[in-house]
Design a protein around this motif. Sequence first.
Motif, PDB file in Angstrom:
ATOM      1  N   ALA A 228      59.421  67.384  32.174  1.00 36.60           N
ATOM      2  CA  ALA A 228      59.157  66.089  32.816  1.00 36.60           C
ATOM      3  C   ALA A 228      58.361  66.265  34.101  1.00 36.60           C
ATOM      4  CB  ALA A 228      60.477  65.375  33.114  1.00 36.60           C
ATOM      5  N   GLU A 229      58.602  67.381  34.812  1.00 29.92           N
ATOM      6  CA  GLU A 229      57.873  67.640  36.053  1.00 29.92           C
ATOM      7  C   GLU A 229      56.397  67.933  35.763  1.00 29.92           C
ATOM      8  OE1 GLU A 229      60.958  69.617  39.185  1.00 29.92           O
ATOM      9  OE2 GLU A 229      60.589  70.792  37.366  1.00 29.92           O
ATOM     10  N   ILE A 230      56.132  68.680  34.694  1.00 30.04           N
ATOM     11  CA  ILE A 230      54.749  68.978  34.320  1.00 30.04           C
ATOM     12  C   ILE A 230      54.009  67.693  33.981  1.00 30.04           C
ATOM     13  CG2 ILE A 230      53.280  70.111  32.596  1.00 30.04           C
ATOM     14  CD1 ILE A 230      55.331  72.357  32.450  1.00 30.04           C
ATOM     15  N   VAL A 231      54.678  66.840  33.233  1.00 33.29           N
ATOM     16  CA  VAL A 231      54.084  65.539  32.885  1.00 33.29           C
ATOM     17  C   VAL A 231      53.799  64.744  34.151  1.00 33.29           C
ATOM     18  CG1 VAL A 231      54.494  63.315  31.764  1.00 33.29           C
ATOM     19  CG2 VAL A 231      55.127  65.440  30.597  1.00 33.29           C
ATOM     20  N   GLY A 232      54.746  64.776  35.093  1.00 30.41           N
ATOM     21  CA  GLY A 232      54.583  64.035  36.338  1.00 30.41           C
ATOM     22  C   GLY A 232      53.427  64.539  37.173  1.00 30.41           C
ATOM     23  N   VAL A 233      53.278  65.877  37.252  1.00 31.12           N
ATOM     24  CA  VAL A 233      52.183  66.474  38.019  1.00 31.12           C
ATOM     25  C   VAL A 233      50.843  66.041  37.438  1.00 31.12           C
ATOM     26  CG1 VAL A 233      50.999  68.644  38.521  1.00 31.12           C
ATOM     27  CG2 VAL A 233      53.452  68.468  38.895  1.00 31.12           C
ATOM     28  N   LYS A 234      50.715  66.139  36.131  1.00 29.49           N
ATOM     29  CA  LYS A 234      49.449  65.786  35.490  1.00 29.49           C
ATOM     30  C   LYS A 234      49.153  64.295  35.604  1.00 29.49           C
ATOM     31  CE  LYS A 234      50.202  68.067  31.529  1.00 29.49           C
ATOM     32  NZ  LYS A 234      49.936  68.761  30.247  1.00 29.49           N
ATOM     33  N   ARG A 235      50.213  63.477  35.594  1.00 28.40           N
ATOM     34  CA  ARG A 235      50.022  62.035  35.734  1.00 28.40           C
ATOM     35  C   ARG A 235      49.480  61.710  37.125  1.00 28.40           C
ATOM     36  NH1 ARG A 235      54.981  60.150  35.416  1.00 28.40           N
ATOM     37  NH2 ARG A 235      55.005  60.079  33.134  1.00 28.40           N
ATOM     38  N   VAL A 236      50.040  62.329  38.165  1.00 29.74           N
ATOM     39  CA  VAL A 236      49.584  62.095  39.543  1.00 29.74           C
ATOM     40  C   VAL A 236      48.105  62.451  39.674  1.00 29.74           C
ATOM     41  CG1 VAL A 236      49.767  62.937  41.919  1.00 29.74           C
ATOM     42  CG2 VAL A 236      51.841  62.401  40.636  1.00 29.74           C
ATOM     43  N   VAL A 237      47.725  63.576  39.085  1.00 30.17           N
ATOM     44  CA  VAL A 237      46.333  64.011  39.168  1.00 30.17           C
ATOM     45  C   VAL A 237      45.421  63.052  38.415  1.00 30.17           C
ATOM     46  CG1 VAL A 237      44.695  65.837  38.555  1.00 30.17           C
ATOM     47  CG2 VAL A 237      46.944  66.438  39.477  1.00 30.17           C
ATOM     48  N   GLN A 238      45.820  62.696  37.194  1.00 31.16           N
ATOM     49  CA  GLN A 238      44.953  61.878  36.342  1.00 31.16           C
ATOM     50  C   GLN A 238      44.766  60.471  36.888  1.00 31.16           C
ATOM     51  OE1 GLN A 238      46.137  61.919  32.185  1.00 31.16           O
ATOM     52  NE2 GLN A 238      43.984  62.108  31.617  1.00 31.16           N
ATOM     53  N   GLU A 239      45.785  59.946  37.558  1.00 32.40           N
ATOM     54  CA  GLU A 239      45.677  58.599  38.115  1.00 32.40           C
ATOM     55  C   GLU A 239      44.618  58.544  39.214  1.00 32.40           C
ATOM     56  OE1 GLU A 239      49.583  57.614  39.393  1.00 32.40           O
ATOM     57  OE2 GLU A 239      50.298  57.020  37.389  1.00 32.40           O
ATOM     58  N   GLN A 240      44.494  59.613  39.996  1.00 28.27           N
ATOM     59  CA  GLN A 240      43.554  59.602  41.118  1.00 28.27           C
ATOM     60  C   GLN A 240      42.256  60.348  40.825  1.00 28.27           C
ATOM     61  OE1 GLN A 240      45.143  59.860  45.092  1.00 28.27           O
ATOM     62  NE2 GLN A 240      47.232  60.068  44.329  1.00 28.27           N
ATOM     63  N   LEU A 241      42.286  61.218  39.800  1.00 26.73           N
ATOM     64  CA  LEU A 241      41.108  62.020  39.483  1.00 26.73           C
ATOM     65  C   LEU A 241      41.086  62.256  37.967  1.00 26.73           C
ATOM     66  CD1 LEU A 241      38.931  63.478  41.305  1.00 26.73           C
ATOM     67  CD2 LEU A 241      40.226  65.572  40.866  1.00 26.73           C
ATOM     68  N   PRO A 242      40.467  61.353  37.225  1.00 26.64           N
ATOM     69  CA  PRO A 242      40.519  61.428  35.750  1.00 26.64           C
ATOM     70  C   PRO A 242      40.087  62.768  35.173  1.00 26.64           C
ATOM     71  CG  PRO A 242      39.604  59.331  36.441  1.00 26.64           C
ATOM     72  CD  PRO A 242      39.760  60.153  37.680  1.00 26.64           C
ATOM     73  N   ASP A 243      39.054  63.423  35.748  1.00 32.24           N
ATOM     74  CA  ASP A 243      38.618  64.689  35.181  1.00 32.24           C
ATOM     75  C   ASP A 243      39.455  65.872  35.674  1.00 32.24           C
ATOM     76  OD1 ASP A 243      37.709  64.645  37.759  1.00 32.24           O
ATOM     77  OD2 ASP A 243      35.701  65.403  37.321  1.00 32.24           O
TER      78      ASP A 243
END
Length: 638
Positions: A228-243
């Motif tokens: 769940a933490e890995i998913v959360g980290v990637k979500r934070v990144v993708q929301e502000q920086l899609p690439d």
Amino acid sequence: MASSRTTVRVVVAGDRGTGKSSLIAAAASESFPEYIQPLLPPTRLAPDFYPDGVPVVIIDTSSSLENRGRLAEELKRADAVVLTYACDQPATLDHLSNFWLHELRRLEVKVPVIVVGCKLDLRDERHSLSLEQVMAPIMRQFREIETCIECSAANLVQVPEVFYYAQKAVLHPTAPLFDQETQALKPRCVRALKRIFILCDHDMDGALNDTELNEFQVKCFNAPLQPAEIVGVKRVVQEQLPDGVNELGLTLTGFLFLHALFIEKGRLETTWTVLRKFGYDDDIKLRGDLLAVPSKKAPDQSVELTGEAVEFLKGVFSLFDNDKDGALRHSELEDLFSTAPESPWDEAPYKDAAERTLLGGISLNSFLSQWAFMTLRDPARSLANLIYIGYSCDPASALHVTSRRLADRKKQQTDRNVFQCFVFGPKNAGKSALLKSFLGRPFSDSYTSTTEDHYAVNDVDQLVGTKKTLILREIPEDGVKKLLSNKESLAACDVAVFVYDSSDEYSLKRTSELLLEVARQGEESGFGVPSLLIAAKDDLNSYPMAIKDSAKISQDVRIGAPIHLSVKERDLNSIFIRIVNAATHPHLSVPETEIGRTKKHYRQLVNRSLVLVSVGTAVAVVGLAAYRAYAARKSTSN
């Protein structure tokens, strides 16, 4: 992993009556003492006071005029400075920005500064502004300010935090990582994080998948990430920086974004932990203990790349030669060194030392020659850069130390692959033109006097299939005296050439003087070197006695006849092959002075005498032994 520091020294300064001593006493005792002496002795906070486990030593100071010298000394020894003002005395804040911060700059105190508003409990709340409103313009003017905080020693409000921020600013500094002006990661930080990303991207697909992210987390922080933490980290990144995230995982862009986010939120210890786990020091360079540089036992030894390191470099060259034109353009070279703190060849003496193609690229031979040059001149830097660009074998396998030059002279041969040639000569003799011709650069009639050492490095085909790297080091005429003042200066020299303008009588005279100076130094130090005399500018008319005078000079010091050449007409007379040949035969062409020959002759006579004495002694001993044997037999027969 913590910083290598064993203590953090924090100096507290500020106007009289702003609460310096009360702040220190309250932090040390965790209570507000009724009586505070005017100036406290050094106060030590135990290692377990803060999570990093590094003790903090706090130095109290007096702001009185008579103690101004002592204050300056303490500030210069500080790892961090806490500047205080009193929240109930606005004038002290004005004085902090008008005097104290300027004083730190005047004293060239370049350490983190923590600005602390003391006596928060006494501030008149009716006229208060927020800390951000008060400090924002000051922090914009003085970027050395790391943190601003308000506290109350009387009420024990935010007292421990003051020295926690001071310690943190030293152990996990912002300046090397983040540019406050641009609000972006600094280039050296980006380069280090890029290298770490590549090291963690085991499948080399340009992204960190969940397994690779987890391995990274365990290596750096000794704890795995939950799914769940890995998913959360990637979500934070993708929301502000899609690439920042793709179907394969977290991209380099996303990895860098995460660290910028940590720093912006004040979590610098996260990025520093990552850097230190991968061997970086506080300057974001590899720690010295990770660089197994072989040590030279004598000054006339040198360091070279091993065959293993050379093969690695050939592979790297091929990998980064994107257009496969056999040369690395500037952009390709920048890409190759993008995981090093900076491109090591962007500054002297490397910048202009190697041959370039017509389009400004560098061929494989020049690339390897440049590495050989850096290895000979600065082995630690060469090894570090090998590791930065991906050398993953044992660092000890990358470099080796050559045999001594004195041993090579006795053997009358050498196994070296890299030779350094010192180029001597008076002004306007043609030294610089010789170096330029070695790099294939066109001749120019314009003359500029050389004021510092210049280098040119290239490979030389000595025999069919045999290449040697030759480094030409131009010694300015005015720099010869300084060079020879070091008695071991010639230990680094494999061969010396002495260049003179064949049309100028004074040029030959001055060159002969330089030749004698170097020859004397070689005889005195024991580091005599093969030497060649070069008659440059052979396209000009020589003066009447030139041939006779130069021949006499060569005969006097017992070296070969002058080698005539013309750089202008590209008639180089195989000079670079001749230089390498002289270096590979270190027992030949070593100049001798008259004094040197006399001393040599005397030593030979002494050695012969010692041999005669030893033979005579041996005969006497044999005779004595024979007599004793005879006497013993005679005694027995009686």
